[in-house]
Motif scaffolding. Sequence first.
Motif, short mmCIF file in Angstrom:
data_model
loop_
_atom_site.label_atom_id
_atom_site.label_comp_id
_atom_site.label_asym_id
_atom_site.label_seq_id
_atom_site.Cartn_x
_atom_site.Cartn_y
_atom_site.Cartn_z
N GLN A 258 67.34 -42.31 -1.22
CA GLN A 258 65.56 -42.41 -1.35
C GLN A 258 64.80 -42.61 0.37
OE1 GLN A 258 63.52 -43.45 -3.78
NE2 GLN A 258 65.36 -42.60 -4.48
N THR A 259 66.51 -42.79 1.44
CA THR A 259 65.70 -43.12 2.80
C THR A 259 65.99 -42.15 3.73
OG1 THR A 259 67.13 -44.76 3.64
CG2 THR A 259 64.61 -45.18 2.68
N PRO B 260 63.41 -37.70 1.93
CA PRO B 260 63.55 -38.55 2.01
C PRO B 260 62.55 -39.87 2.91
CG PRO B 260 65.74 -37.87 2.59
CD PRO B 260 64.08 -37.01 2.49
N TYR C 280 70.05 -40.21 2.99
CA TYR C 280 70.53 -38.84 3.27
C TYR C 280 72.01 -38.84 4.44
CZ TYR C 280 69.84 -33.85 4.34
OH TYR C 280 69.79 -32.68 4.87
N ARG D 18 57.09 -38.96 1.15
CA ARG D 18 58.66 -38.26 1.15
C ARG D 18 57.96 -36.61 0.90
NH1 ARG D 18 62.93 -39.87 -3.33
NH2 ARG D 18 63.38 -38.14 -2.63
#
Length: 430
Positions: A175-176, A296, A180, A304
């Motif tokens: 998600q962020t 992300p 990643y 995003r």
Amino acid sequence: MKKYLSILLAMLLLVVSACSNQSSGDKVKTGDSKHPAGTITVWGWDVAASTMKAAVESFQKKYPDVLVKVEDFNSGDLYEKLTVGLAARGSGLPDVVLMEDERIPGYIHQFPQGFLNLNKLGYDQYREAFNPAKVASVQDKDGNFIAAPWDIGPAGVFYRVDYFKKAGVDPNSIQTWDDYIAAGKKVKEATGKKMLPIDIPNYDGVFQMMMQQQGLSYFDKDGKIALQTKEAVRAMTVIKKLHDEDLILNNKGWDGIVTATVNGEVATVPYGVWYTGSIMDQAPDLKGKWDVFFLPSFKEGGTRYANVGGSSLLIPATSKNQSAAYAFVEFFTTNQDSQMLGFEKYGLFPSLKETYSAPEFTANSEYFNNSPIFKKVADIVDEVPKIHLNENYAKASSLMANAQAAILLENKSVESALKDAQKQLENEIK
């Protein structure tokens, strides 16, 4: 007598110069706009030129009296010829020219009278037909359409399904950017592959995507340089973390990205959705091994979305057949079938929103893990943040690539490198 002849000659030269340098704000010569006729020349390159050639047949069914000649150049040669022609007040220019969106502000700044104001021909009626970020990229400071939108490049992260499975990484868990990086460590440990390719000394595209996620380019909405903002520091800090964890493959240019993709040297490639065409064309044997997730965010629930690339059509103000040129531009950019030509054959993602309901967008892609990747991307087109492009975009990009290289290859601090880049850009603009 010679004195009077000299004065008369000077006056005639002034008149000719004024006429040849007519402002695009003056009355536009459209001829018979309801029944355009004659010959027009269109400049483009590569698959864009091929797409325009393919669209001519359907265009001529509607406008049978217009003959369209599409000339295909190398993009560098096209820009060189265009610049020379504009400097020569229209000598040798076409009636329609393709241009990458990021180059438009520079040309408009250097040649403010060089292209037609399409609002005067009625193009502003299509304002709602395209996403706001694309519209912003083709308008001048007064909100006039200087170019007609064609393709766009909503960004995503292409990823190797098999590598992620081997590493036990669920792409939905990313998600962020911190997620990643954590995923990249697992993938590298399990497969030995690095996470993404970046041409460190020459290309700052990942930085550009990260900035647009945060609503900025190299400049803010007021045109002020944004290289020392918290957003710029945040973006470059993430890139440095990726490098420090040895997750970046330092490749060379476009060919390096494609090679890394085809040879399986990287687990992901953050890029515009048009890269689907390159992957399918260059690596047909990897069918089912690629898929896409969104960029992300910098924090949970953050944006995003970004855009990479895109091009549009302009009409040089010196076109001798402006009514036919406008008819082609209008048809090519607002006709659904014409917009779909480039998408179906070359993976060029149209900016005309009505195309997104076509079956080609809603269907699952066998190549991309049986995922509806085009629908996924089409659904978020309107969410891409608008950013400010101006005539100094290319300078800023070059300086940021240098700053990135200093940070990653020379161990210069993020804050110091960005401060130096900001100062240098300020000096160059002055």
